[in-house]
Design a protein around this motif. Sequence first.
Motif, mmCIF file in Angstrom:
data_model
loop_
_atom_site.group_PDB
_atom_site.id
_atom_site.type_symbol
_atom_site.label_atom_id
_atom_site.label_comp_id
_atom_site.label_asym_id
_atom_site.label_seq_id
_atom_site.Cartn_x
_atom_site.Cartn_y
_atom_site.Cartn_z
ATOM 1 N N SER A 194 1.045 -1.123 0.105
ATOM 2 C CA SER A 194 0.218 -0.046 -0.054
ATOM 3 C C SER A 194 0.824 1.181 0.136
ATOM 4 O O SER A 194 1.955 1.161 0.541
ATOM 5 N N ILE A 195 0.397 2.478 -0.695
ATOM 6 C CA ILE A 195 1.009 3.459 -0.634
ATOM 7 C C ILE A 195 0.047 4.649 0.011
ATOM 8 O O ILE A 195 -0.925 4.848 -0.471
ATOM 9 N N ILE A 196 0.673 5.173 1.015
ATOM 10 C CA ILE A 196 -0.248 6.427 1.784
ATOM 11 C C ILE A 196 0.658 7.490 2.147
ATOM 12 O O ILE A 196 2.097 7.237 2.561
ATOM 13 N N ILE A 197 0.415 8.624 1.605
ATOM 14 C CA ILE A 197 1.218 9.978 1.779
ATOM 15 C C ILE A 197 0.355 10.765 2.743
ATOM 16 O O ILE A 197 -0.665 11.260 2.482
ATOM 17 N N ASP A 198 1.092 11.386 3.650
ATOM 18 C CA ASP A 198 0.317 12.405 4.520
ATOM 19 C C ASP A 198 0.633 13.663 4.186
ATOM 20 O O ASP A 198 1.271 13.849 3.067
ATOM 21 N N VAL A 199 0.026 14.866 4.874
ATOM 22 C CA VAL A 199 0.084 16.164 4.551
ATOM 23 C C VAL A 199 1.518 16.695 4.337
ATOM 24 O O VAL A 199 1.757 17.851 3.907
ATOM 25 N N ASP A 200 2.317 16.062 5.018
ATOM 26 C CA ASP A 200 3.858 16.665 5.161
ATOM 27 C C ASP A 200 4.683 15.704 4.234
ATOM 28 O O ASP A 200 5.600 16.255 4.063
ATOM 29 N N GLY A 201 4.212 14.995 3.141
ATOM 30 C CA GLY A 201 4.837 14.296 2.258
ATOM 31 C C GLY A 201 5.620 12.870 2.787
ATOM 32 O O GLY A 201 6.202 12.336 1.932
ATOM 33 N N LYS A 202 5.248 12.476 4.126
ATOM 34 C CA LYS A 202 5.811 11.250 4.304
ATOM 35 C C LYS A 202 5.107 10.373 4.063
ATOM 36 O O LYS A 202 3.706 10.452 3.676
ATOM 37 N N ILE A 203 5.767 9.181 3.638
ATOM 38 C CA ILE A 203 5.200 7.835 2.952
ATOM 39 C C ILE A 203 5.290 6.908 3.862
ATOM 40 O O ILE A 203 6.042 6.571 4.425
ATOM 41 N N TYR A 204 3.878 6.025 3.795
ATOM 42 C CA TYR A 204 3.568 5.022 4.553
ATOM 43 C C TYR A 204 3.205 3.887 3.938
ATOM 44 O O TYR A 204 2.505 3.974 2.662
ATOM 45 N N ASN A 205 3.117 2.563 4.500
ATOM 46 C CA ASN A 205 2.493 1.516 3.886
ATOM 47 C C ASN A 205 1.404 0.630 4.613
ATOM 48 O O ASN A 205 1.072 -0.376 4.373
ATOM 49 N N ASN A 206 1.036 1.291 5.737
ATOM 50 C CA ASN A 206 0.216 0.591 6.833
ATOM 51 C C ASN A 206 -0.545 1.945 7.172
ATOM 52 O O ASN A 206 -0.250 2.762 7.739
ATOM 53 N N LEU A 207 -1.941 1.516 7.273
ATOM 54 C CA LEU A 207 -3.063 2.387 7.638
ATOM 55 C C LEU A 207 -2.997 2.857 9.045
ATOM 56 O O LEU A 207 -3.339 3.946 9.565
ATOM 57 N N ASP A 208 -2.747 1.859 9.970
ATOM 58 C CA ASP A 208 -2.641 2.045 11.260
ATOM 59 C C ASP A 208 -1.565 3.273 11.648
ATOM 60 O O ASP A 208 -1.640 3.759 12.796
ATOM 61 N N ASP A 209 -0.587 3.368 10.929
ATOM 62 C CA ASP A 209 0.335 4.503 11.008
ATOM 63 C C ASP A 209 -0.090 5.942 10.865
ATOM 64 O O ASP A 209 0.474 6.883 11.220
ATOM 65 N N VAL A 210 -1.339 5.950 10.272
ATOM 66 C CA VAL A 210 -1.753 7.257 9.789
ATOM 67 C C VAL A 210 -3.120 7.596 10.595
ATOM 68 O O VAL A 210 -3.999 8.517 9.916
#
Length: 210
Positions: free
Chosen positions: A27-43
């Motif tokens: 999975s690819i998730i990017i937050d409002v600061d441009g940080k990239i995650y691959n787990n929904l629990d982290d955001v």
Amino acid sequence: MRKINIKDLELNIDITQILNLYASKSSIIIDVDGKIYNNLDDVKKKAVIYKNLEFKQMPSILDAKAIANQLFADYKPMITGTNCKIKPVSNWQNIIDMNKENMLYFDHQSDGVEMFEDKELENYGWNASALEINYRQISEFIEESCEGVLLCYDNEIQFSGFVIVDDIEDVRIKVKDFICKKAQENIKDELIDLEEDDVIEALELFGIEA
């Protein structure tokens, strides 16, 4: 609370990191600061501007730039080397949907704040209305006094946005205290009919002696 106007937001994304996740089918998730995650629990406590959880693999003949262009097609990508600059405002309506599960409330351009997604705060908001305290006053207090992020679209003519808070327990405590103090002011100013049943119930809920 941080207020971020998505109209002015531009993010620089590392294509290398994106392609690595894409290649591993993560999975690819990017937050409002441009940080990239691959787990929904982290955001859960972060405002996200990009979410791609189940995407189809593209033809292997595509190069890195072509893949990035397709992944960020809704964000007007500008690619230079391994950097991809995106403008989230172009996908604002979808970004609202991406954050629905984590937002405390949505501030609609025409309806304003109608409810809180947290059950306890919603109970406070509903009962506070009997004490002449509305959702707008409570939401403005939250934005001024609590930690989190307000991500909005504001062009000085139209406004819409949502809030995600860092600590819901802290918000509950502060909001209850705010309502109690504001209700005491309203009682002093004789804005409240202390004989009404819904007023009596609200005063009992908040432990306010009139």
